[in-house]
Design an enzyme around this catalytic site. Sequence first.
Site, PDB file in Angstrom:
ATOM      1  N   HIS A 136     -29.443  -8.449  -7.559  1.00 23.39           N
ATOM      2  CA  HIS A 136     -30.739  -8.996  -7.128  1.00 23.39           C
ATOM      3  C   HIS A 136     -31.019  -8.657  -5.661  1.00 23.39           C
ATOM      4  O   HIS A 136     -32.155  -8.398  -5.283  1.00 23.39           O
ATOM      5  CB  HIS A 136     -30.778 -10.513  -7.327  1.00 23.39           C
ATOM      6  CG  HIS A 136     -31.060 -10.926  -8.735  1.00 23.39           C
ATOM      7  ND1 HIS A 136     -30.115 -10.875  -9.725  1.00 23.39           N
ATOM      8  CD2 HIS A 136     -32.202 -11.395  -9.309  1.00 23.39           C
ATOM      9  CE1 HIS A 136     -30.648 -11.299 -10.861  1.00 23.39           C
ATOM     10  NE2 HIS A 136     -31.919 -11.622 -10.638  1.00 23.39           N
ATOM     11  N   THR A 169     -21.482 -10.509 -10.493  1.00 23.04           N
ATOM     12  CA  THR A 169     -20.850 -11.778 -10.851  1.00 23.04           C
ATOM     13  C   THR A 169     -20.154 -11.660 -12.214  1.00 23.04           C
ATOM     14  O   THR A 169     -18.992 -12.053 -12.370  1.00 23.04           O
ATOM     15  CB  THR A 169     -21.908 -12.900 -10.901  1.00 23.04           C
ATOM     16  OG1 THR A 169     -22.662 -12.884  -9.689  1.00 23.04           O
ATOM     17  CG2 THR A 169     -21.272 -14.255 -11.091  1.00 23.04           C
ATOM     18  N   ASP A 195     -27.750  -7.777 -17.288  1.00 24.76           N
ATOM     19  CA  ASP A 195     -27.694  -8.608 -16.073  1.00 24.76           C
ATOM     20  C   ASP A 195     -28.222  -9.988 -16.427  1.00 24.76           C
ATOM     21  O   ASP A 195     -28.892 -10.174 -17.449  1.00 24.76           O
ATOM     22  CB  ASP A 195     -28.536  -8.002 -14.941  1.00 24.76           C
ATOM     23  CG  ASP A 195     -28.463  -8.849 -13.659  1.00 24.76           C
ATOM     24  OD1 ASP A 195     -27.373  -9.370 -13.343  1.00 24.76           O
ATOM     25  OD2 ASP A 195     -29.492  -9.012 -12.982  1.00 24.76           O
ATOM     26  N   SER A 196     -27.970 -10.956 -15.531  1.00 26.08           N
ATOM     27  CA  SER A 196     -28.500 -12.295 -15.757  1.00 26.08           C
ATOM     28  C   SER A 196     -30.031 -12.279 -15.737  1.00 26.08           C
ATOM     29  O   SER A 196     -30.663 -13.062 -16.430  1.00 26.08           O
ATOM     30  CB  SER A 196     -27.973 -13.248 -14.682  1.00 26.08           C
ATOM     31  OG  SER A 196     -28.386 -12.823 -13.396  1.00 26.08           O
ATOM     32  N   CYS A 238     -24.297  -6.615 -13.172  1.00 28.30           N
ATOM     33  CA  CYS A 238     -24.226  -7.917 -12.513  1.00 28.30           C
ATOM     34  C   CYS A 238     -22.845  -8.029 -11.877  1.00 28.30           C
ATOM     35  O   CYS A 238     -21.837  -8.035 -12.595  1.00 28.30           O
ATOM     36  CB  CYS A 238     -24.434  -9.006 -13.572  1.00 28.30           C
ATOM     37  SG  CYS A 238     -24.174 -10.674 -12.970  1.00 28.30           S
ATOM     38  N   CYS A 244     -24.752  -8.201  -4.915  1.00 26.32           N
ATOM     39  CA  CYS A 244     -25.429  -8.810  -6.071  1.00 26.32           C
ATOM     40  C   CYS A 244     -26.618  -7.912  -6.345  1.00 26.32           C
ATOM     41  O   CYS A 244     -27.338  -7.526  -5.412  1.00 26.32           O
ATOM     42  CB  CYS A 244     -25.886 -10.228  -5.725  1.00 26.32           C
ATOM     43  SG  CYS A 244     -27.117 -10.922  -6.868  1.00 26.32           S
TER      44      CYS A 244
HETATM   45  N1  DGL Z   1     -27.456 -10.109 -10.324  1.00 26.07           N
HETATM   46  C1  DGL Z   1     -26.230 -10.825 -10.417  1.00 26.07           C
HETATM   47  C2  DGL Z   1     -25.134 -10.173  -9.568  1.00 26.07           C
HETATM   48  O1  DGL Z   1     -25.171  -8.969  -9.333  1.00 26.07           O
HETATM   49  C3  DGL Z   1     -26.223 -12.303 -10.157  1.00 26.07           C
HETATM   50  C4  DGL Z   1     -27.459 -13.080 -10.080  1.00 26.07           C
HETATM   51  C5  DGL Z   1     -27.212 -14.486 -10.556  1.00 26.07           C
HETATM   52  O2  DGL Z   1     -26.662 -15.295  -9.774  1.00 26.07           O
HETATM   53  O3  DGL Z   1     -27.572 -14.731 -11.702  1.00 26.07           O
HETATM   54  O4  DGL Z   1     -24.218 -10.829  -9.145  1.00 26.07           O
END
Ligand code: DGL
Length: 256
Positions: free
Chosen positions: A183, A81, A16-17, A79, A181
């Site tokens: 997060h 994204t 993940d980021s 992630c 997301c």
């Molecule tokens: N955790 C990431 C997601 O599920 C994105 C968080 C970020 O914008 O870096 O999309």
Amino acid sequence: MCDDNRFAARPVCVFDSGTGGLNLLAACAERCPGTDFIYFADNYNMPYGSLPPEKVKELVFDAFARIARRNPLAAVVACNTATALCINDLREKYDFPVIGIQPAIKPAVSIGGKCLVLATPATVASRSFTELCRQYGDGAVEAVACPGLAAYIEEHIAEYPDFDVSQFLPACNPASVVLGCTHYVFAEKAISKIYSCPAFDGISGTADHLRTLLGIKAKNRLKKQKIEFKNGDFEKNSKIYSLIIDYKNKNKNVNF
Ligand code: DGL
């Protein structure tokens, strides 16, 4: 499906980021006992969701070059994204299986009524997200990008699970909310309370998918599980992971 020798020797890499994917790592580790995991993150370059798609691709492919060197049994893109922008290209490039989390639109829509999907700007703008809504949205989805929310959670992660995220959320009266997301999953309690409706995410579906992919049927408690944290702010990620596990142990009824 993988035989037991390969299973013992090779890790599953989760990416993940930042800290968001730790939720999915916990669920995968729980469902795949005896499997070793390496968590790769890129905390210093996040939020990916506010970067141009080409930059996200560059960062994800850099991370996967490191992941490939570990000869993984499989990789999990934790992630939404990165899944939205890169999963097809990753699958084309690498010969190990790559699975990715996506917004859990299908189960959320199935309860009826309006379904609010919260995700990063890059996810909401992506072609794969439009396709997901077309396939499973049943005309009930309202998708809202939440710029700044992932970065806020990353920065305030020590407040988990009690975040004040109201400033990032649209005024809305949905029947379900999708946390699109990883997060946002940390703030599930707060978001679900604000909208007074159930929240859905792709965590358990993705972790179940990994378990099936690895062919795990019984609980392998014989081999001790090793979990490593690499790249980005790996010390922070390791600490937050322990926090998640403590929280999970104290709240046995919480579904990871
Ligand atoms: N955790 C990431 C997601 O599920 C994105 C968080 C970020 O914008 O870096 O999309």
